[in-house]
Design an enzyme around this catalytic site. Structure first.
Site: not given
Ligand code: NAD
Length: 323
Positions: A178, A91, A151
């Protein structure tokens, strides 16, 4: 909050995580309006259309795609915009890419919606929640991250399988980052108020520390295991985000392990990390200072050090207006 107790929600970043959260929010009937924002406007539009077509089977909700300015008036904006982990990536590897994205989107979001709560899911969630807080200029109780809610859920789900009980009857927290330095709070883990050892004994089972250690490893490494198999993790975090949003909208004062600003008097430095906290309408209303065992406190200190280092990877010039 709109009349009748229904609320407007906004989701910025409608990829796997943002869209899964929006779908869960539609099914759960939490909001009267959901606005979807994505740099890829066609993606946000497509998700909004698809979700809108589910509404005849759910509670009434208006779903539409919009721009950042359309987040105005949202009780909560879930931010899941940015790059996700690729196989083998940690991460923390994502920090520079996603910090730069936050520098574009958080200031206009806070200007459009100065009275709302920003709930960050983008990884690395602790560092980016801190970054979002600094960039937003909003009070820290209204800018926080999903932290170890996921988690903690994984931990409870795996412990529940091991002890063959409902995960909702397992009370156990993961604290700290996390990520790889997170810490299991074994000293307070319980089922019906009984320590795990006492619960095993009461059920005629031996206490199997090796199996419990293995459960923690699978908890900590779950994202790697899932990403290797299906490319991303999104359902469980979406359910966790939904739980946080429900606690806010219904002012439930639920204790959840979210990533928020830690009182510097705790000696962990100026970081965001997860400890169980009371979450209600005002956001993070109080962080609980757990009486941790010595090894757990040492683990939390190591986790805070990892997070302080990670914050060094962010361009603080971008947030100098806030300090
Ligand atoms: P993804 O690639 O499917 O989606 C990300 C989206 O963000 C895309 O649609 C992209 O177009 C958009 N984006 C990029 N720049 C942008 C901007 N400036 N303004 C608006 N939209 C923008 O990714 P995902 O699988 O949905 O994951 C998203 C995030 O969540 C990642 O950083 C991932 O690591 C994180 N995540 C967090 C947890 C948690 O527990 N916190 C769990 C899973 C994933």
């Amino acid at each position: 909050m709109a009349p009748g107790g229904a609320a407007k929600l906004a989701v910025v970043g409608t990829g796997n995580v943002g869209a899964s959260f929006a779908y869960a929010a539609v099914l759960w009937g939490l909001a009267s309006e959901i606005v979807l924002v994505d740099a890829n406007t066609r993606r946000a539009e497509g998700e909004a259309m698809d979700l809108l077509h589910a509404v005849p089977f759910t509670k009434a909700v208006r779903v539409r795609a919009g721009a950042i300015e359309d987040c105005a008036g949202a009780a909560v904006t879930v931010v899941a915009a940015g790059a996700a982990q690729r196989p083998g990536e940690t991460r923390l590897d994502l920090i520079r890419k996603n910090a730069a994205i936050f520098e574009q989107l958080i200031p206009p979001l806070a200007r459009a919606n100065p009275d709302g709560i920003i709930l960050v899911a983008t990884n690395p969630v602790d560092a980016l929640s801190y970054h979002a807080w600094r960039l937003s200029g909003l009070p820290s109780e209204r800018v926080f991250g999903s932290g170890t809610i996921l988690d903690t859920a994984r931990f409870r789900a795996l412990l529940a399988e091991h002890f063959d009980v409902d995960p909702r009857s397992v009370h156990a927290f993961i604290v700290g980052e996390h990520g790889d330095s997170e810490v299991p709070v074994w000293s307070m883990a319980n089922i019906a108020g009984m320590s795990l050892e006492a619960f095993a004994a009461a059920n005629g089972r031996p206490h199997d520390q090796a199996a419990l250690d293995e459960i923690f490893v699978h908890t900590r490494d779950a994202a790697y295991e899932i990403i290797e198999r299906k490319g991303s993790t999104h359902y469980a975090v979406a359910a966790g985000l939904l739980r946080i949003v429900e606690a806010i909208l219904r002012d439930q004062r639920t204790v959840l392990s979210v990533s928020s600003r830690i009182d510097p008097s705790l000696g962990l430095g100026d970081v965001f990390l997860s400890l169980p906290a009371i979450v209600g309408r005002a956001g993070v209303e109080r962080v609980l200072h757990l009486p941790l065992a010595a090894d757990e406190l040492a683990g939390l200190r190591r986790s805070a050090a990892v997070l302080r280092d990670a914050l060094g990877g962010i361009d603080h010039a971008a947030t100098s207006a806030r300090s």
